[in-house]
Design a protein around this motif. Sequence first.
Motif, PDB file in Angstrom:
ATOM      1  N   ALA A 216      56.637-134.110 -33.354  1.00 59.70           N
ATOM      2  CA  ALA A 216      55.856-135.086 -33.681  1.00 59.70           C
ATOM      3  C   ALA A 216      55.910-135.686 -34.085  1.00 59.70           C
ATOM      4  O   ALA A 216      55.134-137.086 -33.766  1.00 59.70           O
ATOM      5  CB  ALA A 216      55.221-133.558 -33.924  1.00 59.70           C
ATOM      6  N   ARG A 217      56.913-136.288 -35.260  1.00 61.33           N
ATOM      7  CA  ARG A 217      56.663-137.158 -35.960  1.00 61.33           C
ATOM      8  C   ARG A 217      56.817-138.546 -35.999  1.00 61.33           C
ATOM      9  O   ARG A 217      56.884-140.209 -36.019  1.00 61.33           O
ATOM     10  CB  ARG A 217      57.537-137.255 -37.098  1.00 61.33           C
ATOM     11  CG  ARG A 217      58.208-136.046 -38.324  1.00 61.33           C
ATOM     12  CD  ARG A 217      58.537-135.864 -39.301  1.00 61.33           C
ATOM     13  NE  ARG A 217      58.639-136.320 -40.118  1.00 61.33           N
ATOM     14  CZ  ARG A 217      60.066-137.305 -40.012  1.00 61.33           C
ATOM     15  NH1 ARG A 217      61.004-136.713 -39.021  1.00 61.33           N
ATOM     16  NH2 ARG A 217      60.412-138.291 -41.531  1.00 61.33           N
ATOM     17  N   ARG A 218      57.915-138.968 -34.580  1.00 58.27           N
ATOM     18  CA  ARG A 218      58.945-140.051 -33.762  1.00 58.27           C
ATOM     19  C   ARG A 218      57.559-140.918 -32.940  1.00 58.27           C
ATOM     20  O   ARG A 218      56.944-141.645 -32.530  1.00 58.27           O
ATOM     21  CB  ARG A 218      59.811-139.606 -32.560  1.00 58.27           C
ATOM     22  CG  ARG A 218      60.777-139.465 -34.070  1.00 58.27           C
ATOM     23  CD  ARG A 218      61.917-140.503 -34.029  1.00 58.27           C
ATOM     24  NE  ARG A 218      63.549-139.775 -34.342  1.00 58.27           N
ATOM     25  CZ  ARG A 218      64.091-141.196 -34.668  1.00 58.27           C
ATOM     26  NH1 ARG A 218      63.279-142.796 -34.006  1.00 58.27           N
ATOM     27  NH2 ARG A 218      64.924-141.545 -35.042  1.00 58.27           N
ATOM     28  N   LEU A 219      57.161-139.129 -32.602  1.00 58.37           N
ATOM     29  CA  LEU A 219      55.686-139.660 -31.720  1.00 58.37           C
ATOM     30  C   LEU A 219      54.526-140.211 -32.041  1.00 58.37           C
ATOM     31  O   LEU A 219      54.274-141.690 -32.204  1.00 58.37           O
ATOM     32  CB  LEU A 219      55.392-138.547 -31.163  1.00 58.37           C
ATOM     33  CG  LEU A 219      55.692-137.893 -29.967  1.00 58.37           C
ATOM     34  CD1 LEU A 219      55.387-136.730 -29.140  1.00 58.37           C
ATOM     35  CD2 LEU A 219      55.812-139.315 -28.449  1.00 58.37           C
ATOM     36  N   ALA A 220      54.075-139.757 -33.410  1.00 60.47           N
ATOM     37  CA  ALA A 220      53.798-140.261 -34.223  1.00 60.47           C
ATOM     38  C   ALA A 220      53.783-142.174 -34.894  1.00 60.47           C
ATOM     39  O   ALA A 220      52.822-142.761 -35.018  1.00 60.47           O
ATOM     40  CB  ALA A 220      53.247-140.032 -35.845  1.00 60.47           C
TER      41      ALA A 220
ATOM     42  N   ASP B 139      52.687-131.935 -44.013  1.00 60.56           N
ATOM     43  CA  ASP B 139      53.596-133.510 -44.861  1.00 60.56           C
ATOM     44  C   ASP B 139      53.915-134.299 -43.515  1.00 60.56           C
ATOM     45  O   ASP B 139      54.139-135.519 -42.903  1.00 60.56           O
ATOM     46  CB  ASP B 139      54.908-132.902 -44.779  1.00 60.56           C
ATOM     47  CG  ASP B 139      54.843-132.469 -45.807  1.00 60.56           C
ATOM     48  OD1 ASP B 139      53.794-132.646 -46.427  1.00 60.56           O
ATOM     49  OD2 ASP B 139      55.713-131.084 -45.969  1.00 60.56           O
ATOM     50  N   MET B 140      52.718-133.793 -41.720  1.00 53.62           N
ATOM     51  CA  MET B 140      53.105-134.239 -40.326  1.00 53.62           C
ATOM     52  C   MET B 140      52.309-136.050 -40.960  1.00 53.62           C
ATOM     53  O   MET B 140      51.314-136.167 -41.681  1.00 53.62           O
ATOM     54  CB  MET B 140      52.649-133.900 -39.382  1.00 53.62           C
ATOM     55  CG  MET B 140      53.114-132.455 -38.436  1.00 53.62           C
ATOM     56  SD  MET B 140      54.314-133.375 -38.034  1.00 53.62           S
ATOM     57  CE  MET B 140      55.133-131.905 -37.613  1.00 53.62           C
ATOM     58  N   PRO B 141      52.196-136.863 -39.733  1.00 52.92           N
ATOM     59  CA  PRO B 141      51.638-138.759 -40.300  1.00 52.92           C
ATOM     60  C   PRO B 141      50.530-137.803 -39.819  1.00 52.92           C
ATOM     61  O   PRO B 141      49.969-137.225 -39.432  1.00 52.92           O
ATOM     62  CB  PRO B 141      52.354-138.751 -39.758  1.00 52.92           C
ATOM     63  CG  PRO B 141      53.831-138.955 -39.438  1.00 52.92           C
ATOM     64  CD  PRO B 141      53.305-137.183 -39.552  1.00 52.92           C
ATOM     65  N   GLU B 142      49.613-139.280 -40.122  1.00 56.59           N
ATOM     66  CA  GLU B 142      48.041-138.627 -40.195  1.00 56.59           C
ATOM     67  C   GLU B 142      47.690-138.492 -38.601  1.00 56.59           C
ATOM     68  O   GLU B 142      46.512-138.355 -38.118  1.00 56.59           O
ATOM     69  CB  GLU B 142      47.999-140.040 -40.366  1.00 56.59           C
ATOM     70  CG  GLU B 142      45.787-139.864 -40.824  1.00 56.59           C
ATOM     71  CD  GLU B 142      45.142-140.540 -42.029  1.00 56.59           C
ATOM     72  OE1 GLU B 142      44.665-141.644 -41.194  1.00 56.59           O
ATOM     73  OE2 GLU B 142      45.323-141.050 -42.649  1.00 56.59           O
ATOM     74  N   ALA B 143      48.422-139.297 -37.667  1.00 52.24           N
ATOM     75  CA  ALA B 143      47.882-139.173 -36.263  1.00 52.24           C
ATOM     76  C   ALA B 143      48.600-138.043 -35.592  1.00 52.24           C
ATOM     77  O   ALA B 143      47.587-137.538 -34.446  1.00 52.24           O
ATOM     78  CB  ALA B 143      49.000-140.238 -35.097  1.00 52.24           C
TER      79      ALA B 143
ATOM     80  N   ASP C 232      48.867-140.432 -30.874  1.00 49.49           N
ATOM     81  CA  ASP C 232      48.064-139.196 -30.942  1.00 49.49           C
ATOM     82  C   ASP C 232      48.324-138.179 -30.535  1.00 49.49           C
ATOM     83  O   ASP C 232      49.095-137.736 -29.742  1.00 49.49           O
ATOM     84  CB  ASP C 232      46.470-138.917 -30.355  1.00 49.49           C
ATOM     85  CG  ASP C 232      46.203-140.680 -30.612  1.00 49.49           C
ATOM     86  OD1 ASP C 232      45.572-140.967 -32.157  1.00 49.49           O
ATOM     87  OD2 ASP C 232      44.655-141.120 -30.508  1.00 49.49           O
ATOM     88  N   VAL C 233      48.915-137.692 -31.274  1.00 52.75           N
ATOM     89  CA  VAL C 233      49.807-136.136 -30.789  1.00 52.75           C
ATOM     90  C   VAL C 233      48.736-134.945 -31.659  1.00 52.75           C
ATOM     91  O   VAL C 233      48.796-134.900 -32.594  1.00 52.75           O
ATOM     92  CB  VAL C 233      50.895-135.902 -32.390  1.00 52.75           C
ATOM     93  CG1 VAL C 233      51.761-134.871 -31.928  1.00 52.75           C
ATOM     94  CG2 VAL C 233      51.848-137.582 -31.678  1.00 52.75           C
ATOM     95  N   ILE C 234      49.130-133.883 -30.094  1.00 52.06           N
ATOM     96  CA  ILE C 234      48.605-132.299 -30.927  1.00 52.06           C
ATOM     97  C   ILE C 234      49.686-132.043 -30.915  1.00 52.06           C
ATOM     98  O   ILE C 234      49.662-131.370 -29.882  1.00 52.06           O
ATOM     99  CB  ILE C 234      47.591-131.534 -29.721  1.00 52.06           C
ATOM    100  CG1 ILE C 234      45.752-132.788 -29.425  1.00 52.06           C
ATOM    101  CG2 ILE C 234      46.611-130.572 -30.415  1.00 52.06           C
ATOM    102  CD1 ILE C 234      46.697-134.306 -28.583  1.00 52.06           C
ATOM    103  N   ALA C 235      49.290-131.298 -31.815  1.00 55.43           N
ATOM    104  CA  ALA C 235      51.223-130.096 -32.432  1.00 55.43           C
ATOM    105  C   ALA C 235      50.577-128.963 -32.515  1.00 55.43           C
ATOM    106  O   ALA C 235      49.898-128.721 -33.424  1.00 55.43           O
ATOM    107  CB  ALA C 235      51.594-130.851 -33.341  1.00 55.43           C
ATOM    108  N   THR C 236      51.323-127.901 -31.692  1.00 54.05           N
ATOM    109  CA  THR C 236      51.281-126.793 -32.004  1.00 54.05           C
ATOM    110  C   THR C 236      52.356-125.716 -32.540  1.00 54.05           C
ATOM    111  O   THR C 236      52.976-126.255 -32.459  1.00 54.05           O
ATOM    112  CB  THR C 236      50.714-125.913 -30.836  1.00 54.05           C
ATOM    113  OG1 THR C 236      51.697-125.829 -29.898  1.00 54.05           O
ATOM    114  CG2 THR C 236      49.168-127.195 -29.815  1.00 54.05           C
ATOM    115  N   GLY C 237      52.035-124.606 -33.363  1.00 50.79           N
ATOM    116  CA  GLY C 237      53.287-123.608 -33.754  1.00 50.79           C
ATOM    117  C   GLY C 237      51.893-122.277 -33.959  1.00 50.79           C
ATOM    118  O   GLY C 237      50.510-121.819 -34.679  1.00 50.79           O
TER     119      GLY C 237
END
Length: 320
Positions: free
Chosen positions: A20-24, A49-53, A29-34
Amino acid sequence: MTKPRAIVLGASGQDGILVARRLARSGWDVIATGRTLDSVEPRGWALADMPEAVQRLKLHPSQDGPLADLIDAVRPSAIFCLSAQSSVGRSFAEPEETIRSNLFPILTVLETVRRAVPDCHVLVPSSGEIFGETTAAEPAREGADFRPASPYAAAKVMAVTAARSYRDAYGLRVSIAHLFGHESPLRDERFVFGKALAGIAAIRSGAATTVSFGPLDAVRDWGWADDYAAAMVRMAEDSRAWELILATGVSVSLETALRSLFSAAGLDFDAHVRTDPGARRPTDIRAMHADISAARAAIGWNGSVPFPALADRLLSGSIA
């Protein structure tokens, strides 16, 4: 120009975070699920702490309806299927859950992509475990027979088979990354180097004097996890579908790796490390070796950081 959009499933684990960090950082634009949005494997790193994107969504991988709805709504350019039970040792105690978590979400993704967004690139992670015992003279290569020796490896074989089937039958862009050992300070104590880092911290603080591991003669290929995240992103950004082995190309014994880690930490391995004969698995692989020449030719993958250099990376506490 519209940004490419990705869904990263399993962004509360090491690989999901790093992808996710690499993509941002690459402009996606990243939708990260957990399963949880509070914290991740371990040491205080939070999804906040993920990037804003990166947009964060709570989603359990077993929720096939909400997962399909998410893909329908987002219509992503790429999906990274990184949500699964990924501990080989734990898979012997929980074989059914291991198979479900490694296979069913991927089936939901593949079927939804086939129906709704057939131009989406799906990245399916596999494991070097599926190749079973290999040697330096005959390392694992793409196209080799699968010889799984654990429920985890069997689950990965099922996922790879499904991915190949959808790619071949429906013409989907489905890439498969056969990941050999890849480590970072994000690993928790279910994984050997997460346990080692926690043990080193406890010894340094005086909370413990020793840390125990299973048999130390296992030979594996371990590298720096963020390099593997970069390779997976590179694969998904390509217009072609790839099936590639990602590794360092250098295999060492667990004892050699741990000795380098304890030495880099300024600790005496022999004074602090114990072995637990009862920790041996019902079936295990003595040695795993990998040929990375196909990935080098396809995506410019030059391998990763092997031990002993990997020891300093792990002790740094940084994933930057």
